[in-house]
Design a protein around this motif. Sequence first.
Motif, mmCIF file in Angstrom:
data_model
loop_
_atom_site.group_PDB
_atom_site.id
_atom_site.type_symbol
_atom_site.label_atom_id
_atom_site.label_comp_id
_atom_site.label_asym_id
_atom_site.label_seq_id
_atom_site.Cartn_x
_atom_site.Cartn_y
_atom_site.Cartn_z
ATOM 1 N N LYS A 155 -91.625 -63.469 7.385
ATOM 2 C CA LYS A 155 -90.215 -63.516 6.987
ATOM 3 C C LYS A 155 -89.416 -64.427 7.937
ATOM 4 N N GLU A 156 -89.696 -64.289 9.221
ATOM 5 C CA GLU A 156 -88.977 -65.111 10.204
ATOM 6 C C GLU A 156 -89.325 -66.599 10.039
ATOM 7 N N ILE A 157 -90.593 -66.863 9.768
ATOM 8 C CA ILE A 157 -90.989 -68.265 9.563
ATOM 9 C C ILE A 157 -90.276 -68.831 8.328
ATOM 10 N N ALA A 158 -90.228 -68.007 7.302
ATOM 11 C CA ALA A 158 -89.554 -68.451 6.076
ATOM 12 C C ALA A 158 -88.084 -68.761 6.355
ATOM 13 N N GLU A 159 -87.451 -67.924 7.158
ATOM 14 C CA GLU A 159 -86.038 -68.168 7.501
ATOM 15 C C GLU A 159 -85.893 -69.396 8.401
ATOM 16 N N THR A 160 -86.848 -69.555 9.298
ATOM 17 C CA THR A 160 -86.794 -70.701 10.214
ATOM 18 C C THR A 160 -86.906 -72.012 9.464
ATOM 19 N N LEU A 161 -87.864 -72.055 8.570
ATOM 20 C CA LEU A 161 -88.151 -73.315 7.876
ATOM 21 C C LEU A 161 -87.441 -73.429 6.528
ATOM 22 N N LEU A 162 -86.665 -72.402 6.206
ATOM 23 C CA LEU A 162 -85.932 -72.374 4.930
ATOM 24 C C LEU A 162 -86.875 -72.567 3.743
ATOM 25 N N LEU A 163 -87.931 -71.781 3.780
ATOM 26 C CA LEU A 163 -88.938 -71.854 2.717
ATOM 27 C C LEU A 163 -89.121 -70.470 2.106
ATOM 28 N N PRO A 164 -89.589 -70.391 0.849
ATOM 29 C CA PRO A 164 -89.934 -69.075 0.276
ATOM 30 C C PRO A 164 -91.130 -68.487 1.039
ATOM 31 N N GLU A 165 -91.175 -67.194 1.122
ATOM 32 C CA GLU A 165 -92.272 -66.553 1.858
ATOM 33 C C GLU A 165 -93.641 -66.910 1.275
ATOM 34 N N GLY A 166 -93.675 -67.020 -0.043
ATOM 35 C CA GLY A 166 -94.941 -67.360 -0.678
ATOM 36 C C GLY A 166 -95.455 -68.725 -0.204
ATOM 37 N N THR A 167 -94.539 -69.638 -0.061
ATOM 38 C CA THR A 167 -94.929 -70.984 0.408
ATOM 39 C C THR A 167 -95.444 -70.918 1.843
ATOM 40 N N VAL A 168 -94.769 -70.108 2.650
ATOM 41 C CA VAL A 168 -95.198 -69.961 4.054
ATOM 42 C C VAL A 168 -96.612 -69.392 4.097
ATOM 43 N N LYS A 169 -96.856 -68.371 3.283
ATOM 44 C CA LYS A 169 -98.190 -67.746 3.285
ATOM 45 C C LYS A 169 -99.257 -68.742 2.865
ATOM 46 N N TRP A 170 -98.944 -69.491 1.834
ATOM 47 C CA TRP A 170 -99.928 -70.446 1.347
ATOM 48 C C TRP A 170 -100.199 -71.533 2.403
ATOM 49 N N ARG A 171 -99.101 -72.014 3.003
ATOM 50 C CA ARG A 171 -99.274 -73.053 4.022
ATOM 51 C C ARG A 171 -100.049 -72.526 5.236
ATOM 52 N N LEU A 172 -99.787 -71.286 5.551
ATOM 53 C CA LEU A 172 -100.466 -70.701 6.708
ATOM 54 C C LEU A 172 -101.967 -70.620 6.456
ATOM 55 N N PHE A 173 -102.315 -70.148 5.271
ATOM 56 C CA PHE A 173 -103.737 -70.037 4.944
ATOM 57 C C PHE A 173 -104.378 -71.431 4.893
ATOM 58 N N GLU A 174 -103.670 -72.354 4.266
ATOM 59 C CA GLU A 174 -104.194 -73.716 4.176
ATOM 60 C C GLU A 174 -104.326 -74.361 5.553
ATOM 61 N N SER A 175 -103.380 -74.039 6.434
ATOM 62 C CA SER A 175 -103.442 -74.632 7.774
ATOM 63 C C SER A 175 -104.697 -74.172 8.508
ATOM 64 N N LEU A 176 -105.057 -72.911 8.279
ATOM 65 C CA LEU A 176 -106.288 -72.412 8.907
ATOM 66 C C LEU A 176 -107.515 -73.108 8.331
ATOM 67 N N ARG A 177 -107.478 -73.296 7.025
ATOM 68 C CA ARG A 177 -108.603 -73.992 6.383
ATOM 69 C C ARG A 177 -108.741 -75.415 6.926
ATOM 70 N N LYS A 178 -107.595 -76.096 7.003
ATOM 71 C CA LYS A 178 -107.624 -77.479 7.509
ATOM 72 C C LYS A 178 -108.038 -77.513 8.965
ATOM 73 N N LEU A 179 -107.579 -76.537 9.693
ATOM 74 C CA LEU A 179 -107.925 -76.492 11.114
ATOM 75 C C LEU A 179 -109.429 -76.299 11.293
ATOM 76 N N ARG A 180 -109.965 -75.445 10.478
ATOM 77 C CA ARG A 180 -111.412 -75.204 10.554
ATOM 78 C C ARG A 180 -112.177 -76.489 10.246
ATOM 79 N N LYS A 181 -111.677 -77.183 9.226
ATOM 80 C CA LYS A 181 -112.324 -78.440 8.846
ATOM 81 C C LYS A 181 -112.221 -79.448 9.990
ATOM 82 N N ASN A 182 -111.044 -79.501 10.605
ATOM 83 C CA ASN A 182 -110.853 -80.429 11.731
ATOM 84 C C ASN A 182 -111.790 -80.096 12.888
ATOM 85 N N LEU A 183 -111.917 -78.810 13.155
ATOM 86 C CA LEU A 183 -112.777 -78.399 14.270
ATOM 87 C C LEU A 183 -114.235 -78.730 13.979
#
Lengths: 207, 307
Positions: A155-183
């Motif tokens: 919720k705080e991230i959504a407020e910080t970035l002015l994004l819907p919570e659903g978008t934050v969740k999706w981006r968070l999950f995707e960021s982990l996926r991308k991070l894993r790929k990068n590693l």
Amino acid sequence: MGLLSDEELARDLGLGQAAALEALVRRYHEPLLGYLFRLLRDRSVAEDLVQETLIHLCRGARQYRYPSSFRPWLYGIATNLCRDYWKSAHHRHSLATLTFDAPEALVPATDLRSRVEDLAAWQETRAEVEAAVSALPGAYREVLVLRFYQDLSIKEIAETLLLPEGTVKWRLFESLRKLRKNLEGLAMDGGLPAGERKSRTGRGPTR
Amino acid sequence: MKGRHGNDDLKKAQQDLESALGFPLSEVGAAATPEETAGLAAVLMVLPRYTAPRPSALDTDRLLTVLTSHVSAGDDVALPRTRARARFRQTMAAFPLTASSGWSWLQAVRPQLRVFSPAFWLASALVLLAGSFLLYRPDGDLVPLMLLSPLLAALGVAYAFRNTDRSTFELEATSALPMETITLARLTLVVAYNLLVGLVVLAGTALTISGINLGMLAVSWLATLLFWSGLALFASVRWGPWIGMGLATGLWALELVARFTWPGLFFLGVAQTGLDLGVRVLLLILGAGAIFLAARMKPVRGSEGVA
């Protein structure tokens, strides 16, 4: 008597209380520096932006409406300043010549007491994780750092970035996926950084 | 049994992942395979390795002082910029002097311009002009000019490396660009400027002394300057700045001594007006060649070339 909450301090700051400013600075200097450093990978610029973030905080304190959440406001200022910096000509110019702080300066103090081999392994892994995080697109890096390093809620991230919570969740999950790929890309033998390869569940990496 | 343990591990990995994310994976419709879930959980474990710098108590105190002054004085307070330091380092790092960079090291000259104040350029020009006037020889001997130019170049370099303040020295010492490159960049600035001013004096000399061929004079003087500058540059890049400067200055001193003591050894005839075009062209070629070679080489770093 417990500590004042961030929101109470922000309210007091708006009322012109210098003590509130000091309390907030002492509370948030390190987290803000950590946040901006992980976004920018440059301590000098991060320090400047911490200063500017807090200046903006002082300027805007009168507009703060108690008891709205303080952390999204603070990190929102820092994120916007960071995005401005990314857009700046100076940043574009310096991208190709970016130098990094010496890893030894960033090793936790407790590890300095450990053996040299451990220290070297730590630095190697740290450099790999830093490179992998930094290779993430800005939008993904922001949510990842806010969630896993700054410990903000969805919720705080959504407020910080002015994004819907659903978008934050999706981006968070995707960021982990991308991070894993990068590693995995960083480690030639297809795994995570040296120290963590053994911690996996015994199966090879999936692509 | 083994499969059961594997399932438990995966279940635990998923729980860890969801706990860290702060929401169940089903909320994002993420069809993560068990392997991927385990992989992502492992990624979470390495994230804490990416540590960030911690400000000291002194840093926080300093920040507070700045903020307090700013808040009490409004927006008129000039905030100290650590970014200026970073910008300096990044600007300097943008011009690496490497074997493959060719002539790009010359770009390092531009950032060095700020080292010199306008008074320096003015004083250089005045000294050269006044010196040439005072040492003017009606017979057309160019000794004054030949003596003054290297002298001014040496003084200019000394000025460029004067001890201004500790912070400047610290910036240079911590710059990503080697000190040698900074040295060469400043040397280039000083020599180029003296070359320009010298050309003006040369033109003045040619106009006031009848029978002097301006073109031949220019070739003579430019050839000499280029030769010595090229030699100094090549030696600096190859063996270090101090050897380069010492070699060029030493040979120059020998040249002058030879002129007055053993004219027969005055092998380059630098300060003579009896011009031999072949020698001048040869000097020009040698000087240009030395500069070309210097630009293609990787310079020795401070620890290698300078004690």
